[in-house]
Design an enzyme around this catalytic site. Structure first.
Site, PDB file in Angstrom:
ATOM      1  CG  HIS A  17      -1.951  -1.015   1.307  1.00 17.37           C
ATOM      2  ND1 HIS A  17      -2.122  -1.855   2.387  1.00 17.37           N
ATOM      3  CD2 HIS A  17      -2.910  -1.362   0.414  1.00 17.37           C
ATOM      4  CE1 HIS A  17      -3.138  -2.661   2.164  1.00 17.37           C
ATOM      5  NE2 HIS A  17      -3.634  -2.394   0.972  1.00 17.37           N
ATOM      6  CE  LYS A  41     -14.343  -7.157   2.238  1.00 17.26           C
ATOM      7  NZ  LYS A  41     -13.177  -6.695   1.485  1.00 17.26           N
ATOM      8  NE  ARG A  90      -2.767  -7.768  -4.348  1.00 19.99           N
ATOM      9  CZ  ARG A  90      -3.641  -8.008  -3.378  1.00 19.99           C
ATOM     10  NH1 ARG A  90      -3.226  -8.093  -2.138  1.00 19.99           N
ATOM     11  NH2 ARG A  90      -4.913  -8.214  -3.638  1.00 19.99           N
ATOM     12  CB  SER A 127      -4.295  -6.607   4.546  1.00 16.60           C
ATOM     13  OG  SER A 127      -3.808  -5.389   4.065  1.00 16.60           O
TER      14      SER A 127
END
Ligand code: PNS
Length: 160
Positions: A17, A41, A90, A127
């Site tokens: 990040h 979440k 990514r 993460s």
């Protein structure tokens, strides 16, 4: 004023990040790191904690600020005169979903999304994986800013 937003959950922020935010800060006059606080979440860190961690790690860039948003990202963009959303990619596996969101957001609001390839050294960092590895005792110190790593280890110890 060219203003962009780097949105995400940042639970917690990783070196991946920080890489994207730092590079975006060189491309735009102003970058807002926007922490999504939608309730769906289960988070390890509260929105306030994620904002604090991001404020610490983005201190080197004076044109970067940190905020949170609830609801639609495009509504946040409209309210803050943001013309571009910057997202790190990514790998191709990120692309399908990110493309769909980018096109949806563009059609909803006219706000464009710019994809920035993650630096290869962080392309495997997520993460969720970092949390899992740390929970089972694996070393993730090299994947996180030092201050974030400290908080993560403290939080895992509290919950053990
Ligand atoms: O770090 P993440 O979990 O990939 O971040 C995803 C986030 C928060 C950027 C994304 O879920 C989002 O934009 N949520 C806000 C709700 C929204 O606008 N949904 C419509 C997307 S087309």
């Amino acid at each position: 004023m060219r203003r962009a937003v780097c949105p995400g959950s940042f639970d917690p922020p990783t070196n991946g990040h920080v890489d994207i935010i730092g590079r975006a800060s060189g491309l735009f006059d102003e970058v807002i790191v926007a922490v999504g606080v939608n309730k769906s979440k289960n988070r390890l860190f509260s929105a306030e904690e994620r904002i604090e961690m991001l404020a610490e790690v983005t201190r080197p860039w004076p044109n970067v600020s940190v905020d949170s948003f609830d609801g639609l990202l495009v509504d946040y963009c409209r309210a803050h005169d943001v013309r571009a959303i910057v997202k790190g990619l990514r790998a191709v596996t990120d692309f399908d979903y990110e493309l769909q969101m980018a096109q949806m957001n563009q059609q909803l609001s006219g706000v464009d999304t710019l994809f920035m390839p993650t630096s290869p050294e962080w392309s495997f960092v997520a993460s969720s994986l970092v949390k899992e590895i740390a929970t089972y005792g694996g070393n993730v110190a090299h994947l996180l800013p030092e201050s974030v790593h400290r908080r993560l280890m403290d939080r895992i110890a509290e919950r053990a």
